[in-house]
Design a protein around this motif. Sequence first.
Motif, mmCIF file in Angstrom:
data_model
loop_
_atom_site.group_PDB
_atom_site.id
_atom_site.type_symbol
_atom_site.label_atom_id
_atom_site.label_comp_id
_atom_site.label_asym_id
_atom_site.label_seq_id
_atom_site.Cartn_x
_atom_site.Cartn_y
_atom_site.Cartn_z
ATOM 1 N N PHE A 64 48.878 46.943 99.617
ATOM 2 C CA PHE A 64 49.606 48.169 99.266
ATOM 3 C C PHE A 64 49.286 49.270 100.265
ATOM 4 O O PHE A 64 48.120 49.581 100.511
ATOM 5 N N GLU A 65 50.337 49.833 100.867
ATOM 6 C CA GLU A 65 50.144 50.980 101.756
ATOM 7 C C GLU A 65 50.751 52.213 101.111
ATOM 8 O O GLU A 65 51.957 52.257 100.825
ATOM 9 N N ALA A 66 49.911 53.204 100.869
ATOM 10 C CA ALA A 66 50.348 54.451 100.242
ATOM 11 C C ALA A 66 51.080 55.322 101.254
ATOM 12 O O ALA A 66 51.057 55.070 102.464
ATOM 13 N N ASP A 67 51.724 56.350 100.750
ATOM 14 C CA ASP A 67 52.488 57.266 101.595
ATOM 15 C C ASP A 67 51.631 57.836 102.725
ATOM 16 O O ASP A 67 52.095 57.986 103.850
ATOM 17 N N ASP A 68 50.354 58.128 102.429
ATOM 18 C CA ASP A 68 49.473 58.728 103.444
ATOM 19 C C ASP A 68 48.832 57.698 104.366
ATOM 20 O O ASP A 68 47.999 58.044 105.206
ATOM 21 N N GLY A 69 49.189 56.414 104.190
ATOM 22 C CA GLY A 69 48.668 55.373 105.074
ATOM 23 C C GLY A 69 47.460 54.628 104.541
ATOM 24 O O GLY A 69 47.035 53.630 105.130
ATOM 25 N N LYS A 70 46.916 55.076 103.398
ATOM 26 C CA LYS A 70 45.754 54.382 102.826
ATOM 27 C C LYS A 70 46.180 53.000 102.349
ATOM 28 O O LYS A 70 47.210 52.839 101.702
ATOM 29 N N VAL A 71 45.368 51.982 102.669
ATOM 30 C CA VAL A 71 45.707 50.597 102.342
ATOM 31 C C VAL A 71 44.754 50.072 101.270
ATOM 32 O O VAL A 71 43.537 50.247 101.360
ATOM 33 N N THR A 72 45.314 49.432 100.246
ATOM 34 C CA THR A 72 44.545 48.787 99.182
ATOM 35 C C THR A 72 45.006 47.338 99.084
ATOM 36 O O THR A 72 46.214 47.077 99.083
ATOM 37 N N LYS A 73 44.063 46.417 99.004
ATOM 38 C CA LYS A 73 44.420 45.005 98.865
ATOM 39 C C LYS A 73 43.870 44.463 97.545
ATOM 40 O O LYS A 73 42.750 44.805 97.161
ATOM 41 N N VAL A 74 44.686 43.628 96.872
ATOM 42 C CA VAL A 74 44.194 42.932 95.682
ATOM 43 C C VAL A 74 44.476 41.449 95.839
ATOM 44 O O VAL A 74 45.539 41.050 96.331
ATOM 45 N N ASN A 75 43.495 40.626 95.438
ATOM 46 C CA ASN A 75 43.707 39.181 95.489
ATOM 47 C C ASN A 75 44.244 38.700 94.147
ATOM 48 O O ASN A 75 44.398 39.470 93.199
ATOM 49 N N TYR A 76 44.538 37.403 94.060
ATOM 50 C CA TYR A 76 45.162 36.872 92.843
ATOM 51 C C TYR A 76 44.253 37.002 91.625
ATOM 52 O O TYR A 76 44.717 37.295 90.518
ATOM 53 N N ARG A 77 42.951 36.815 91.816
ATOM 54 C CA ARG A 77 42.024 36.948 90.685
ATOM 55 C C ARG A 77 42.012 38.385 90.171
ATOM 56 O O ARG A 77 42.087 38.636 88.958
ATOM 57 N N GLU A 78 41.944 39.341 91.101
ATOM 58 C CA GLU A 78 41.915 40.756 90.702
ATOM 59 C C GLU A 78 43.227 41.184 90.048
ATOM 60 O O GLU A 78 43.225 41.914 89.050
ATOM 61 N N LEU A 79 44.352 40.721 90.602
ATOM 62 C CA LEU A 79 45.654 41.087 90.039
ATOM 63 C C LEU A 79 45.800 40.497 88.633
ATOM 64 O O LEU A 79 46.273 41.168 87.708
ATOM 65 N N HIS A 80 45.353 39.264 88.468
ATOM 66 C CA HIS A 80 45.387 38.627 87.148
ATOM 67 C C HIS A 80 44.576 39.437 86.136
ATOM 68 O O HIS A 80 45.034 39.697 85.010
ATOM 69 N N THR A 81 43.378 39.864 86.534
ATOM 70 C CA THR A 81 42.522 40.651 85.645
ATOM 71 C C THR A 81 43.200 41.955 85.242
ATOM 72 O O THR A 81 43.197 42.343 84.064
ATOM 73 N N ARG A 82 43.804 42.630 86.232
ATOM 74 C CA ARG A 82 44.442 43.923 85.934
ATOM 75 C C ARG A 82 45.646 43.752 85.016
ATOM 76 O O ARG A 82 45.888 44.568 84.130
ATOM 77 N N VAL A 83 46.413 42.676 85.240
ATOM 78 C CA VAL A 83 47.576 42.419 84.383
ATOM 79 C C VAL A 83 47.116 42.106 82.956
ATOM 80 O O VAL A 83 47.681 42.623 81.982
ATOM 81 N N CYS A 84 46.093 41.264 82.819
ATOM 82 C CA CYS A 84 45.591 40.925 81.478
ATOM 83 C C CYS A 84 45.066 42.164 80.751
ATOM 84 O O CYS A 84 45.342 42.363 79.558
ATOM 85 N N GLN A 85 44.327 42.987 81.472
ATOM 86 C CA GLN A 85 43.762 44.205 80.881
ATOM 87 C C GLN A 85 44.871 45.133 80.388
ATOM 88 O O GLN A 85 44.822 45.661 79.271
ATOM 89 N N PHE A 86 45.921 45.293 81.205
ATOM 90 C CA PHE A 86 47.008 46.190 80.801
ATOM 91 C C PHE A 86 47.848 45.551 79.700
ATOM 92 O O PHE A 86 48.351 46.247 78.812
ATOM 93 N N ALA A 87 47.989 44.223 79.730
ATOM 94 C CA ALA A 87 48.711 43.536 78.651
ATOM 95 C C ALA A 87 48.001 43.765 77.317
ATOM 96 O O ALA A 87 48.643 44.033 76.285
ATOM 97 N N ASN A 88 46.688 43.685 77.331
ATOM 98 C CA ASN A 88 45.920 43.970 76.111
ATOM 99 C C ASN A 88 46.088 45.418 75.674
ATOM 100 O O ASN A 88 46.154 45.713 74.476
ATOM 101 N N ALA A 89 46.169 46.324 76.655
ATOM 102 C CA ALA A 89 46.394 47.734 76.331
ATOM 103 C C ALA A 89 47.745 47.923 75.641
ATOM 104 O O ALA A 89 47.867 48.677 74.669
ATOM 105 N N LEU A 90 48.780 47.231 76.146
ATOM 106 C CA LEU A 90 50.101 47.320 75.511
ATOM 107 C C LEU A 90 50.033 46.808 74.080
ATOM 108 O O LEU A 90 50.596 47.412 73.155
ATOM 109 N N LYS A 91 49.332 45.688 73.891
ATOM 110 C CA LYS A 91 49.217 45.132 72.538
ATOM 111 C C LYS A 91 48.476 46.098 71.608
ATOM 112 O O LYS A 91 48.819 46.206 70.428
ATOM 113 N N SER A 92 47.504 46.823 72.169
ATOM 114 C CA SER A 92 46.767 47.801 71.346
ATOM 115 C C SER A 92 47.652 48.953 70.900
ATOM 116 O O SER A 92 47.322 49.665 69.943
ATOM 117 N N ARG A 93 48.778 49.142 71.580
ATOM 118 C CA ARG A 93 49.757 50.181 71.201
ATOM 119 C C ARG A 93 50.887 49.580 70.359
ATOM 120 O O ARG A 93 51.960 50.175 70.238
#
Length: 656
Positions: free
Chosen positions: A104-133
Amino acid sequence: MSTSIESVLHETRVFQPSDAFVQQANVSGMANYQALCLAAEQDYEGFWAKLAREHIIWHKPFTKMLDESNAPFYKWFEDGELNVSWNCLDKHLATQPEKTAVIFEADDGKVTKVNYRELHTRVCQFANALKSRNIGKGDRVVIYMPMSIEVIVAMQACARIGAIHSVVFGGFSSKSLHERIVDAQACAVITADAQVRGGKVMPLKPAVDEALAMGGCDAVHSVIVYRRAGSEVQWNTRHDVWWHDVIAGQALTCEPEWVDAEHPLFILYTSGSTGKPKGVQHSSAGYLLGTILTMQWVFDHKPSDIFWCTADVGWVTGHSYVTYGPLAIGGTEVVFEGIPTHPDAGRFWKMIQDHKVTTFYTAPTAIRSLIKLGGELPKQYDLSSLRLLGTVGEPINPEAWMWYYTVAGQSRCPIVDTWWQTETGCHMIAPLPGAMPIKPGSCTLPLPGIMAVIVDEVGHEVQGQQGGFLVIKRPFPSQLRTIWGDPERFRNNYFPAEMQGAYLAGDSAHKDADGYFWIMGRIDDVLKVSGHRLGTMEIESALASNPLVAEAAVVGRPHEIKGEAVVAFVVLKGARPQDAAAIKQTADILRNWVSKELGPIAKPDDIRFGDNLPKTRSGKIMRRLLRAIAKGEEITQDISTLENPAILEQLKEVVR
């Protein structure tokens, strides 16, 4: 009077794929392409079923293939069960958890990378957050966010729990957002405080507040806000919650909701020209299959590729070739927050250089803008990593195609000019780059299994190289299933009785002697001039081939003698002429040029010059506004999505 649409564009250049590209291609050579097409013709349902079993991991295998009993409400693989998020993330955890999924490259040029394990974790965490709502299977969730890793997480999390997402482009107004929330009867909105584009902070949360205040949004019980810019926002404690608060303490794994193949994955509203927006509803399995196959066939994707589709996820291109397709095949992709001209017009080329992008997929409007802003700029960057270029969104005129091929691709990268729509979910007609020769301006041949033909007004296939209406004769897995809440509109729009059961795409096209398809424009963009029916795209291409012209858009206006007059809106490569004599002189040069290129019948009656054309922030030309200007009508439509509303006044100046 002729009922066929006349093609007046003559393009004879042909580019063969290199031997090296053919040898490594996923579909190598015309014989392999033709074998796939033949397999589909001989056993249509079996062809798709085999691919669905090979490319999708099923929780419960399907036994039914195609159900046509309630045409045109077709069903594919309906008794099978799967989860789209599982197919995009979990299936890679055993084989390549550390592989980079998103750069991911932000507007100001800052770059962030996520691998498949990290992306999976973030998706699961947010999916649980949705279920909590209290958000779950079948609930509609509107997503109104900037380009970010978080917007992909939000979409994937919805898919994981069986919620139906509806992404609204971050450039749309509060009124447009309100219409979509009400139509979908959404229970939640996921947004951000603001988005950052071109160095400017543009608020998002206030538009959500305004939309909810308009009424009819009583179903909304949660507004989840991602803090992107640190902007001040108003807070409603009844339903507002910060993203970082709602994910705090959530489990890092989330068992997916297994849904049937026909479960709606998303609703995407087309930003239609007039009237109520259409909620295009896509299935889970058929749509996923289409994105996987086209990543492999059209983009010739390899595990080592760095794939960059520049589209915003607010459009279907961003759904299919940012959020789902690249992740489903385990690819590495670039996601970009900003705009191609900030901090300068070299931004795209620098990003290709920095991230070693191999596959670059963007819109013809972006290409033409880049030519105008700095046609020589690509030569200042190392673009040697590129191996494939693509275009999407509208036909690319041959001159822009040639620049893209020779300057950006250094005459060694095939260009996949892809024809498809929000409604089709993925590419329908496009080159398989290692299989077929390509022609500037042609989307070439239909993909295997896509039965595309050109017909007249009563559904009869046209002969020879006549133009007509582009239709697809057989249902295909990735097509829309209905218009949300409006099945009659779905039937009338896409399967009118006169098309005899075929899907009506709404585009006009013709085929050349080699069977290659050439898109001539939308059906409603066909001009009827003195008994001749002309496609607007061809006149636009002729204008854009003049060395003075950077970009052109053509529409019609009523004419008492000819039926319709041709009105051209032109952006020049140089400065816009200011005095009447210079305007007339330039207009005459261009009129004569079109007459020479296409014949006197296509010569524009009016030419208007502007510093730009009215475009959405995604680069789409808003031709409905140009039609209103051409007719001298007051513009009453919502123009909040325009990047440059001031341009409308400039384009009202007439030269005859």
